[in-house]
Design a protein around this motif. Structure first.
Motif, PDB file in Angstrom:
ATOM      1  N   LEU A  46     -55.923   2.102 -23.663  1.00 20.21           N
ATOM      2  CA  LEU A  46     -55.800   3.105 -22.606  1.00 20.21           C
ATOM      3  C   LEU A  46     -54.989   2.618 -21.416  1.00 20.21           C
ATOM      4  O   LEU A  46     -54.329   3.415 -20.743  1.00 20.21           O
ATOM      5  N   ASN A  47     -55.024   1.327 -21.129  1.00 17.29           N
ATOM      6  CA  ASN A  47     -54.206   0.797 -20.036  1.00 17.29           C
ATOM      7  C   ASN A  47     -52.813   0.406 -20.493  1.00 17.29           C
ATOM      8  O   ASN A  47     -52.029  -0.145 -19.720  1.00 17.29           O
ATOM      9  N   GLU A  48     -52.515   0.688 -21.790  1.00 21.35           N
ATOM     10  CA  GLU A  48     -51.192   0.389 -22.338  1.00 21.35           C
ATOM     11  C   GLU A  48     -50.573   1.653 -22.932  1.00 21.35           C
ATOM     12  O   GLU A  48     -49.745   1.584 -23.840  1.00 21.35           O
ATOM     13  N   ILE A  49     -50.978   2.805 -22.421  1.00 17.14           N
ATOM     14  CA  ILE A  49     -50.510   4.071 -22.982  1.00 17.14           C
ATOM     15  C   ILE A  49     -49.000   4.175 -22.971  1.00 17.14           C
ATOM     16  O   ILE A  49     -48.381   4.619 -23.949  1.00 17.14           O
ATOM     17  N   TRP A  50     -48.383   3.729 -21.917  1.00 15.66           N
ATOM     18  CA  TRP A  50     -46.933   3.935 -21.789  1.00 15.66           C
ATOM     19  C   TRP A  50     -46.146   3.091 -22.777  1.00 15.66           C
ATOM     20  O   TRP A  50     -45.201   3.583 -23.391  1.00 15.66           O
ATOM     21  N   MET A  51     -46.530   1.838 -22.977  1.00 11.54           N
ATOM     22  CA  MET A  51     -45.811   1.002 -23.949  1.00 11.54           C
ATOM     23  C   MET A  51     -46.313   1.220 -25.365  1.00 11.54           C
ATOM     24  O   MET A  51     -45.515   1.435 -26.291  1.00 11.54           O
ATOM     25  N   ARG A  52     -47.620   1.173 -25.569  1.00 13.50           N
ATOM     26  CA  ARG A  52     -48.189   1.237 -26.918  1.00 13.50           C
ATOM     27  C   ARG A  52     -47.984   2.594 -27.576  1.00 13.50           C
ATOM     28  O   ARG A  52     -47.885   2.683 -28.798  1.00 13.50           O
ATOM     29  N   HIS A  53     -47.939   3.649 -26.774  1.00 10.42           N
ATOM     30  CA  HIS A  53     -47.886   4.992 -27.353  1.00 10.42           C
ATOM     31  C   HIS A  53     -46.612   5.760 -26.990  1.00 10.42           C
ATOM     32  O   HIS A  53     -45.898   6.216 -27.883  1.00 10.42           O
ATOM     33  N   PHE A  54     -46.300   5.909 -25.714  1.00  8.78           N
ATOM     34  CA  PHE A  54     -45.119   6.685 -25.330  1.00  8.78           C
ATOM     35  C   PHE A  54     -43.821   5.964 -25.710  1.00  8.78           C
ATOM     36  O   PHE A  54     -42.950   6.541 -26.358  1.00  8.78           O
ATOM     37  N   ALA A  55     -43.675   4.721 -25.297  1.00  9.72           N
ATOM     38  CA  ALA A  55     -42.442   3.981 -25.590  1.00  9.72           C
ATOM     39  C   ALA A  55     -42.287   3.742 -27.085  1.00  9.72           C
ATOM     40  O   ALA A  55     -41.199   3.917 -27.645  1.00  9.72           O
TER      41      ALA A  55
END
Length: 213
Positions: A46-55
């Protein structure tokens, strides 16, 4: 890595995300809200949403930049399919079909699509049942964290046999999966180094008859 640093890194590595930053903020807000009701992503990401999921998801469009009509199978929380739809939302004829068997996850994706304006159509049901019902062209098929590569090729056989490109995001076991898939014999493959994980790859698959159609 802090949430703010994770977001900054994603926007730096993938400048294309800046154009949909507001939509991704809405996506993240909805994901965090719904996560309390259903398990959309692993809690430790959840604190890595931008890299782990969006990017990570943004790499699918980069692998098939000419594709306008996508099919995303086993879509879960919408990765990579909804991110693909957002990146393509200003392009003519863009559309992403997402197939998901879990009705709650499908409802979540509909909420994201509605609130962000993503050109997405959500289909609820098993892939084997929903895919044959789709009409019109499909340029590319994507999947992430769904099944081994050889199984993905079987699930997406219809569109792949008709000329669609397969873009599959794979983790550390990508070599073993590729070796098994190569035994099928009807596809050519090339791999792209993931920019979000050093040991991950995108595997791009094309049916051997694609160029002859």
């Amino acid at each position: 890595m802090s949430w703010s640093a994770d977001r900054a890194k994603a926007l730096e590595l993938f400048p294309c995300l800046r154009g949909i930053e507001r939509e991704l903020e809405t996506y993240e807000e909805l994901l965090r809200r719904w996560q309390g009701k259903i398990n959309l992503v692993a809690p430790n990401t959840l604190n890595e949403i931008w890299m782990r999921h969006f990017a990570d998801s943004a790499q699918a469009v980069e692998a098939a930049p000419e594709a306008r009509v996508w099919l995303d199978i086993g879509s879960g929380a919408g990765f990579p399919g909804l991110v693909t739809a957002l990146l393509l939302k200003d392009r003519r004829e863009a559309k992403v079909h997402l197939i998901e068997s879990d009705q709650r996850k499908a409802a979540f994706m509909r909420a994201v699509s509605r609130e962000t304006g993503a050109p997405a159509e959500i289909h609820v049901g098993r892939i084997e049942a929903e895919l044959p019902r789709l009409s019109g062209r499909i340029d590319a098929v994507s999947a992430r964290a769904l099944a081994p590569l050889d199984r993905l090729l079987a699930l997406a056989a219809g569109p792949l046999n008709n000329g669609a490109i397969g873009v599959f995001l794979k983790g550390e076991d990508w070599r073993e999966e590729l070796t098994a898939a190569e035994r099928i014999g009807n596809f050519s493959f090339h791999t792209i180094q993931s920019r979000t994980h050093p040991r991950a790859r995108l595997i791009v698959a094309e049916h051997s008859a694609r160029g002859k159609k």
